[in-house]
Design an enzyme around this catalytic site. Structure first.
Site, PDB file in Angstrom:
ATOM      1  N   CYS A 116       0.817  -1.227   0.000  1.00  0.00           N
ATOM      2  CA  CYS A 116       0.000   0.000   0.000  1.00  0.00           C
ATOM      3  C   CYS A 116       0.849   1.274   0.000  1.00  0.00           C
ATOM      4  O   CYS A 116       0.338   2.358  -0.280  1.00  0.00           O
ATOM      5  CB  CYS A 116      -0.922   0.013   1.213  1.00  0.00           C
ATOM      6  SG  CYS A 116      -2.105  -1.330   1.221  1.00  0.00           S
ATOM      7  N   HIS A 256      -2.826   7.442   3.692  1.00  0.00           N
ATOM      8  CA  HIS A 256      -3.313   6.199   3.091  1.00  0.00           C
ATOM      9  C   HIS A 256      -4.723   5.930   3.619  1.00  0.00           C
ATOM     10  O   HIS A 256      -4.981   6.006   4.816  1.00  0.00           O
ATOM     11  CB  HIS A 256      -2.368   5.049   3.462  1.00  0.00           C
ATOM     12  CG  HIS A 256      -2.868   3.728   2.974  1.00  0.00           C
ATOM     13  ND1 HIS A 256      -3.355   3.564   1.711  1.00  0.00           N
ATOM     14  CD2 HIS A 256      -2.984   2.518   3.595  1.00  0.00           C
ATOM     15  CE1 HIS A 256      -3.746   2.306   1.555  1.00  0.00           C
ATOM     16  NE2 HIS A 256      -3.533   1.657   2.690  1.00  0.00           N
ATOM     17  N   ASN A 285     -10.255   0.717   0.766  1.00  0.00           N
ATOM     18  CA  ASN A 285      -8.791   0.757   0.691  1.00  0.00           C
ATOM     19  C   ASN A 285      -8.353   0.277  -0.699  1.00  0.00           C
ATOM     20  O   ASN A 285      -8.472  -0.912  -0.999  1.00  0.00           O
ATOM     21  CB  ASN A 285      -8.225  -0.143   1.792  1.00  0.00           C
ATOM     22  CG  ASN A 285      -6.707  -0.171   1.816  1.00  0.00           C
ATOM     23  OD1 ASN A 285      -6.057   0.342   0.916  1.00  0.00           O
ATOM     24  ND2 ASN A 285      -6.157  -0.774   2.855  1.00  0.00           N
TER      25      ASN A 285
HETATM   26  O1  UT7 Z   1      -3.642  -1.053   3.705  1.00  0.00           O
HETATM   27  C1  UT7 Z   1      -2.802  -1.726   4.577  1.00  0.00           C
HETATM   28  C2  UT7 Z   1      -3.063  -1.319   5.933  1.00  0.00           C
HETATM   29  N1  UT7 Z   1      -4.278  -1.912   6.431  1.00  0.00           N
HETATM   30  C3  UT7 Z   1      -4.761  -1.441   7.542  1.00  0.00           C
HETATM   31  O2  UT7 Z   1      -4.221  -0.518   8.045  1.00  0.00           O
HETATM   32  C4  UT7 Z   1      -5.947  -2.118   8.187  1.00  0.00           C
HETATM   33  C5  UT7 Z   1      -5.724  -2.147   9.673  1.00  0.00           C
HETATM   34  N2  UT7 Z   1      -6.733  -2.800  10.460  1.00  0.00           N
HETATM   35  C6  UT7 Z   1      -8.029  -2.378  10.544  1.00  0.00           C
HETATM   36  O3  UT7 Z   1      -8.423  -1.448   9.861  1.00  0.00           O
HETATM   37  C7  UT7 Z   1      -8.931  -3.050  11.549  1.00  0.00           C
HETATM   38  O4  UT7 Z   1      -8.182  -3.859  12.404  1.00  0.00           O
HETATM   39  C8  UT7 Z   1     -10.050  -3.900  10.893  1.00  0.00           C
HETATM   40  C9  UT7 Z   1     -11.054  -2.989  10.223  1.00  0.00           C
HETATM   41  C10 UT7 Z   1      -9.447  -4.850   9.900  1.00  0.00           C
HETATM   42  C11 UT7 Z   1     -10.788  -4.703  11.963  1.00  0.00           C
HETATM   43  O5  UT7 Z   1     -11.306  -3.847  12.947  1.00  0.00           O
HETATM   44  P1  UT7 Z   1     -11.093  -4.190  14.486  1.00  0.00           P
HETATM   45  O6  UT7 Z   1     -11.802  -3.162  15.257  1.00  0.00           O
HETATM   46  O7  UT7 Z   1      -9.607  -4.314  14.716  1.00  0.00           O
HETATM   47  O8  UT7 Z   1     -11.848  -5.557  14.625  1.00  0.00           O
HETATM   48  P2  UT7 Z   1     -11.275  -6.989  15.061  1.00  0.00           P
HETATM   49  O9  UT7 Z   1     -10.395  -7.541  14.015  1.00  0.00           O
HETATM   50  O10 UT7 Z   1     -10.736  -6.851  16.434  1.00  0.00           O
HETATM   51  O11 UT7 Z   1     -12.607  -7.838  15.105  1.00  0.00           O
HETATM   52  C12 UT7 Z   1     -13.647  -7.554  16.026  1.00  0.00           C
HETATM   53  C13 UT7 Z   1     -14.791  -8.535  15.804  1.00  0.00           C
HETATM   54  C14 UT7 Z   1     -14.327  -9.984  15.734  1.00  0.00           C
HETATM   55  O12 UT7 Z   1     -15.290 -10.786  16.394  1.00  0.00           O
HETATM   56  P3  UT7 Z   1     -14.998 -11.331  17.866  1.00  0.00           P
HETATM   57  O13 UT7 Z   1     -13.746 -12.178  17.730  1.00  0.00           O
HETATM   58  O14 UT7 Z   1     -14.783 -10.120  18.721  1.00  0.00           O
HETATM   59  O15 UT7 Z   1     -16.237 -12.102  18.181  1.00  0.00           O
HETATM   60  C15 UT7 Z   1     -14.352 -10.300  14.263  1.00  0.00           C
HETATM   61  O16 UT7 Z   1     -14.573 -11.665  14.007  1.00  0.00           O
HETATM   62  O17 UT7 Z   1     -15.424  -8.254  14.550  1.00  0.00           O
HETATM   63  C16 UT7 Z   1     -15.520  -9.477  13.803  1.00  0.00           C
HETATM   64  N3  UT7 Z   1     -15.457  -9.144  12.371  1.00  0.00           N
HETATM   65  C17 UT7 Z   1     -16.527  -8.795  11.652  1.00  0.00           C
HETATM   66  N4  UT7 Z   1     -17.833  -8.658  11.946  1.00  0.00           N
HETATM   67  C18 UT7 Z   1     -18.672  -8.276  10.989  1.00  0.00           C
HETATM   68  C19 UT7 Z   1     -14.362  -9.116  11.585  1.00  0.00           C
HETATM   69  N5  UT7 Z   1     -14.702  -8.747  10.329  1.00  0.00           N
HETATM   70  C20 UT7 Z   1     -16.042  -8.536  10.350  1.00  0.00           C
HETATM   71  C21 UT7 Z   1     -16.965  -8.149   9.373  1.00  0.00           C
HETATM   72  N6  UT7 Z   1     -18.266  -8.015   9.743  1.00  0.00           N
HETATM   73  N7  UT7 Z   1     -16.607  -7.859   8.108  1.00  0.00           N
END
Ligand code: UT7
Length: 330
Positions: A116, A256, A285
């Site tokens: 990215c 980004h 993204n």
């Molecule tokens: O371009 C390269 C750089 N990329 C980035 O910078 C991305 C960086 N990361 C992020 O933007 C975030 O970490 C995400 C958007 C990917 C995820 O957000 P988060 O607040 O960190 O969520 P999480 O991964 O901690 O997941 C929280 C919950 C999980 O459920 P449990 O384990 O708490 O029951 C996931 O399974 O949300 C669940 N989850 C979803 N729920 C509904 C994960 N993806 C989804 C989804 N819809 N699409």
């Protein structure tokens, strides 16, 4: 003493494919919902390339617009750099395909891989080729067909990305500043946190690799999030220091576009929330295309005008990161 040679962005262009995929559309595909996606990422929709569109098709459209904006003919381009993690093929380079599509027959062409962060890294390479006297007119493109590398059964990644391309034309026109110094960094020890593990030389394509879905992008979202906030925030500060520019003198920050919460955190940390350009709601993204598309839009909307200083900052797989300062000279 002669005039210090500088390099300026003399034209911008961007292109996103026609098809729009909304958060509601994704609700029909995986176990997710609009509320989760929007509250966690700021994304509402993304554009998805048609089956017969490859990354070079998107890049060529953006390139044609940038050349028209710059008033430069394709034959005048002597270097094309395409930043991408979703090339048409492993080889030849996507830049060669773009060259053919736009008729830039006098250019030498190569791709740059910094995930990215690729567009900012490519901009720095293009600038330095001009400063070294190896090229006069450079086309720098960030182009991605992320949809071809997403696991559409994995809700933790497929909702986050979109397709698109952005391009700039670089020339030395004796402007006072133009594209100023960049700071860039990488940390290969964290490569596993964001990668496409399969179908390269480490894990060549095989039925087993495909069965494990290793041909798709994987990401440890929470870890990536923390590093993104910290690395982009620090890069901005270092780039300002390196160019001896005060943060108060920056008209616009173009980060980004990975997640609005990452961007909010950086905005609060640096006290620049009111000057950040954000379009993640529309495009999600788009990896190396993201800041290139945002730049083109910011210029077209008049957010950035002649004489303004702006900062671009990036973060991506590798890890890779960086920031630069640019004076808009058009
Ligand atoms: O371009 C390269 C750089 N990329 C980035 O910078 C991305 C960086 N990361 C992020 O933007 C975030 O970490 C995400 C958007 C990917 C995820 O957000 P988060 O607040 O960190 O969520 P999480 O991964 O901690 O997941 C929280 C919950 C999980 O459920 P449990 O384990 O708490 O029951 C996931 O399974 O949300 C669940 N989850 C979803 N729920 C509904 C994960 N993806 C989804 C989804 N819809 N699409």
């Amino acid at each position: 003493m002669g005039l210090k040679r500088t390099v300026s962005i003399i034209g911008t262009g961007s292109y996103v494919p026609e098809k729009v995929l909304t958060n509601h559309d994704l609700e029909e595909m995986v176990d997710t919902n609009d509320e989760w996606i929007f509250s966690r990422t700021g994304m509402r929709e993304r554009h998805i390339a048609a089956d017969d569109q490859a990354t070079s098709d998107l890049g060529a459209e953006a390139a044609k617009k940038a050349l028209a904006d710059a008033g430069v003919k394709a034959e005048e381009v002597d270097l094309i750099i395409v930043a991408t993690l979703s090339p048409d093929m492993f080889f030849p380079s996507t830049a060669c395909f773009v060259q053919e599509k736009i008729g830039a027959k006098n250019a030498f062409c190569y791709d740059l891989g910094a995930a990215c962060s690729g567009f900012l890294f490519a901009l720095e390479c293009g600038k330095n080729q001009i400063l070294a006297g190896a090229a006069k007119t450079v086309l720098v493109i960030g182009a991605e067909k992320m949809s071809a590398f997403l696991d559409w059964e994995d809700r933790t990644t497929c909702v986050l990305f979109g397709d698109g391309a952005g391009a700039v034309v670089l020339q030395s026109r004796g402007d006072e500043h133009g594209v100023m110094d960049a700071v860039m960094g990488s940390d290969g020890s964290l490569a596993d946190l964001l990668c496409t593990p399969g179908c390269g030389s480490r894990n060549p394509a095989s039925p087993a690799v495909l069965e494990q879905r290793m041909q798709y992008i994987t990401m440890q979202g929470r870890d990536v999030f923390k590093h993104a906030v910290s690395r982009m925030g620090k890069s901005v500060v270092l780039a300002l220091e390196k160019n001896q520019v005060s943060i108060d003198d920056i008209k616009c920050f173009i980060p980004h576009q990975a997640n609005s919460r990452i961007i909010d955190a950086i905005g609060r940390r640096l006290g620049i929330s009111d000057r950040i350009y954000l379009d993640v709601a529309k495009y999600a993204n788009t990896s190396s295309a993201a800041i290139a598309i945002a730049l083109d839009e910011a210029v077209n909307e008049g957010v950035i005008q002649k004489g303004d200083l702006f900062v671009m900052t990036v973060f991506g797989g590798g890890f890779t990161w960086g920031a630069n300062v640019v004076e808009w000279c058009k």
